[in-house]
Motif scaffolding. Structure first.
Motif, PDB file in Angstrom:
ATOM      1  N   SER B 566      33.742  25.240 -14.509  1.00 49.00           N
ATOM      2  CA  SER B 566      34.225  26.863 -13.837  1.00 49.00           C
ATOM      3  C   SER B 566      35.170  26.830 -13.584  1.00 49.00           C
ATOM      4  N   SER B 567      35.443  27.608 -14.413  1.00 50.22           N
ATOM      5  CA  SER B 567      37.223  27.981 -14.151  1.00 50.22           C
ATOM      6  C   SER B 567      37.357  29.317 -12.858  1.00 50.22           C
ATOM      7  N   GLU B 568      36.892  29.101 -12.215  1.00 48.78           N
ATOM      8  CA  GLU B 568      37.102  29.635 -10.578  1.00 48.78           C
ATOM      9  C   GLU B 568      38.983  29.904  -9.880  1.00 48.78           C
ATOM     10  N   THR B 569      39.583  31.128 -10.118  1.00 47.69           N
ATOM     11  CA  THR B 569      40.713  31.229  -9.377  1.00 47.69           C
ATOM     12  C   THR B 569      40.531  31.600  -8.559  1.00 47.69           C
ATOM     13  N   SER B 570      40.752  31.822  -7.248  1.00 44.52           N
ATOM     14  CA  SER B 570      41.254  32.295  -6.615  1.00 44.52           C
ATOM     15  C   SER B 570      42.154  33.526  -5.880  1.00 44.52           C
ATOM     16  N   VAL B 571      42.245  34.639  -6.440  1.00 45.48           N
ATOM     17  CA  VAL B 571      44.262  35.301  -6.270  1.00 45.48           C
ATOM     18  C   VAL B 571      43.679  35.911  -4.411  1.00 45.48           C
TER      19      VAL B 571
END
Lengths: 120, 571
Positions: B566-571
């Motif tokens: 699950s691609s989650e990126t924190s910005v």
């Protein structure tokens, strides 16, 4: 309707405008960056059926909002779907593009759809 | 025949009068280039005597007959009456074949256009034969061989001379016992003699293997390394001989005086050291002449002029003339054959006039005002024709290639058919009359001759292959059981230049043109040109870069990956 949107088709829905001012912070390697304090997931290159949060379409969703972050202060909540960011359309973007657009400017003007609020 | 004298009179100077006469064909040109006679060339002397029948302007000034013959005119200028210049025209006799030897046949029609006959003005190369070339070619070899022989034989001679009794003056002072002592060679000395013999054998083998070869080139300037080696050999010989004589005489005197200095053993060791020196000179020779240029240091690009073929080579450190020889070796074995008949593509059937006209400037003085407009129209005409000639060239080349391919395919099928008719006697014993290979070749040749001839004609190769040579080659192929494609190979593949039998001469003359001195070493940016008849090879030298190779360590621990479902990126 906003949460079962076929990317590329026209859609009309209510949205919440959120203004987010980024704050400086340190990233994983210790460099100074402007941080918003939330996590996003989704994108047209991802498969929404595999998302652990059970999202129902290929839009960009906020999967986590850190406490005390600018995101929390601006009113962003988890499971919000970002429809637009600084004029960029987020209903048909890849994940990487979404990240790039968010990281681009120090101030974000988001249009967000929230289940139960903007739609039933 | 009357010359319009007034018009001639209008132009005052001799030069303009000459122009006038020339334009009106009253004077013939007998030289290849027109020459302008300056007024300084002639002395117009109005005060001289009246009998100057010498025609100043006519080229033929030995026919001063007064008889009239209606075909030639000459102009004489004589003293006028009352100070006025009167030009009297005389008709001089001339032989009847006027039209045959008037103008020389040149490509020039005026002195301002070029002509390929100018090639004849280039300094011609020396002929292949003749004592001068022979001398030039072999003089260095002769000198080298002489010097090497002297150097090789001098150890032997030095050893033999005392035994033979070459030093009577020295030996006379010794008595018999001392003589026997001096010339005796016991075990130690014999051991040294054996090493000496082996060293000489090795030197002989080394020289034969590397230096005793047919010289492959005659270079215009001195070959520095070879001259240095020869000089070294000379110095070595001279020094050793000198010291030899000194040693013998001193030693003999020493023996007489009772100091017992000279022994034969010492002489043998001296000679052995000389052979050592010669071996080391041989080693240095091999290094300088054979090994030093093996490591590539420059990149040379060779472009052949009339057809644009090019090759690139990596070459080591050589002088310019040696590099030229090196390149020529590779030229003869790698470049495709130059076919001068392929320069003009076959003309298309529509026969458009594709010749460009030359722009002459016959009278440079008077046309100066017309020149800009004229040149502009000429240039416009050229550019317009160039636009359409792009397409013409493309279609012509395309058409030509199609034709070549068509004929090539037909040739291959015809040859394969012809080859199936001929079988070896062991394969098919029930055949007809057994024939020797040449007869078999002649028998099967007509069936493919037409296709072959057509193909050769299309590729303009027929001057290169005569029927006898083709038949000979076919005989060879049959004898060795070659396939039809192998037989066709020399006609289809026009590769190395030496394949062309006309090029297989023993001596090839090339002229080398360069701005720098030819015996200097090559450097980055030098260009030189090799010319032979129509073909010229332009060679440009570039440096090979210095390679800086640094080690890059990639830690094997960084070869770890993790799967991001699950691609989650924190910005």
């Amino acid at each position: 309707m906003a949460f079962q949107h076929q990317a590329g088709t026209a859609m009309e829905c209510l949205s919440i405008p959120i203004t987010l001012q980024k704050e400086p912070g340190l990233d994983s390697e210790g460099r100074e960056v402007l941080k918003c304090g939330f996590k996003i997931g989704g994108g047209i290159d991802q498969d929404y059926r595999k998302s652990p949060q059970g999202y129902t379409d290929n839009g960009i969703y906020v999967t986590e909002v850190h406490d005390g972050s600018p995101a929390a202060k601006s009113g962003l909540r988890t499971h919000d779907k970002i429809l637009q960011c600084n004029g960029y359309d987020f209903t048909m973007v890849t994940h990487k593009k979404a990240v790039d657009y968010i990281r681009k400017h120090p101030k974000l003007n988001l249009l967000v759809a929230r289940k139960g609020v903007t739609s039933t | 025949m009357v010359l319009n004298v007034e018009k001639l009179n209008e132009s005052n100077t001799i030069t303009e009068q000459f122009h006038f006469l020339m334009e009106n064909n009253f004077i013939e040109q007998t030289s290849q280039h027109t020459t302008y006679y300056n007024s300084d060339d002639f002395i117009l002397d109005p005060d001289s005597e009246a009998d100057h029948d010498e025609s100043i302007v006519s080229v033929r000034n030995n026919r001063n007959d007064d008889s009239m013959s209606p075909y030639q005119t000459a102009v004489t200028l004589e003293d006028g009456r009352g100070g006025q210049e009167v030009i009297e025209v005389q008709i001089l006799p001339q032989d009847e074949n006027w039209g045959e030897n008037t103008t020389a046949v040149t490509g020039n029609t005026s002195e301002q256009s070029g002509s390929i006959e100018d090639v004849a003005l280039w300094p011609g190369s020396e002929s292949d034969s003749g004592i001068k070339f022979f001398c030039h070619r072999y003089i260095t070899s002769i000198v080298t061989v002489l010097l090497s022989l002297i150097a090789f034989l001098s150890p032997l001679i030095m050893l033999i001379l005392p035994k033979v009794g070459f030093f009577p003056s020295v030996v006379a002072t010794l008595n018999d016992h001392q003589k026997a002592m001096l010339l005796s060679c016991r075990t130690e000395c014999k051991g040294m003699l054996i090493t000496l013999v082996f060293k000489m054998i090795l030197l002989a083998i080394g020289s034969w293997a590397v230096f005793l070869r047919r010289p492959r080139s005659t270079m215009p300037r001195i070959f520095l390394f070879r001259s240095a080696i020869l000089l070294l050999i000379l110095i070595c010989c001279v020094a050793y001989w000198l010291f030899y004589f000194v040693q013998v005489t001193e030693g003999a005197r020493g023996t007489v005086a009772g100091e017992d200095e000279l022994e034969y053993k010492i002489l043998v060791s001296y000679v052995s050291s000389q052979v050592d020196t010669l071996l080391f000179i041989h080693y240095i020779g091999v290094i300088l002449i054979e090994i030093r240029h093996l490591q590539p240091r420059y990149y040379i690009k060779v472009i052949r002029s009339p057809d644009g073929e090019s090759r690139s080579y990596a070459i080591g450190q050589l002088s310019i003339q040696r590099a030229a020889v090196w390149i020529l070796e590779r030229y003869y074995t790698e470049f495709p054959v130059y076919n001068p008949y392929l320069e003009q593509l076959p003309v298309s059937k529509s026969k458009k006039s594709t010749t460009s006209f030359k722009f002459y400037d016959v009278d440079g003085f008077t046309n100066s005002d017309l020149q800009p407009s004229q040149s502009r129209t000429v240039l416009n005409g050229h550019s317009r024709r160039r636009d359409s000639s792009h397409n013409e060239r493309f279609y012509e080349e395309h058409d030509y290639e199609r034709r070549v391919k068509k004929r090539r395919a037909r040739l291959i099928t015809a040859t394969e058919d012809a080859f199936t008719h001929v079988k070896r006697i062991t394969h098919d014993p029930a055949g007809g009359v057994p024939m020797i290979p040449s007869e078999a070749a002649q028998a099967m040749f007509p069936s493919m001759a037409r296709a072959l001839q057509k193909y050769l004609r299309v590729t303009r190769q027929q001057p290169r292959h005569s029927v006898e040579s083709i038949l000979q080659y076919l005989t060879l192929c049959l004898t060795h059981d070659l396939s039809p494609r192998a037989f066709l190979e020399p006609f289809l593949v026009t590769a190395p230049v030496l394949q062309n039998e006309k090029e297989q001469k023993t001596i090839q003359n090339w002229s080398l043109i360069c701005n720098d001195l030819l015996s200097r070493p090559m450097k980055n940016g030098i260009t030189f040109q090799l010319r032979q008849n129509d073909v010229s090879l332009l060679c440009t030298v570039y440096d090979l870069p210095h390679f800086n190779i640094s080690e890059e360590i990639i830690h094997p621990k960084s070869n770890r990956f993790f799967l991001k479902l699950s691609s989650e990126t924190s910005v």
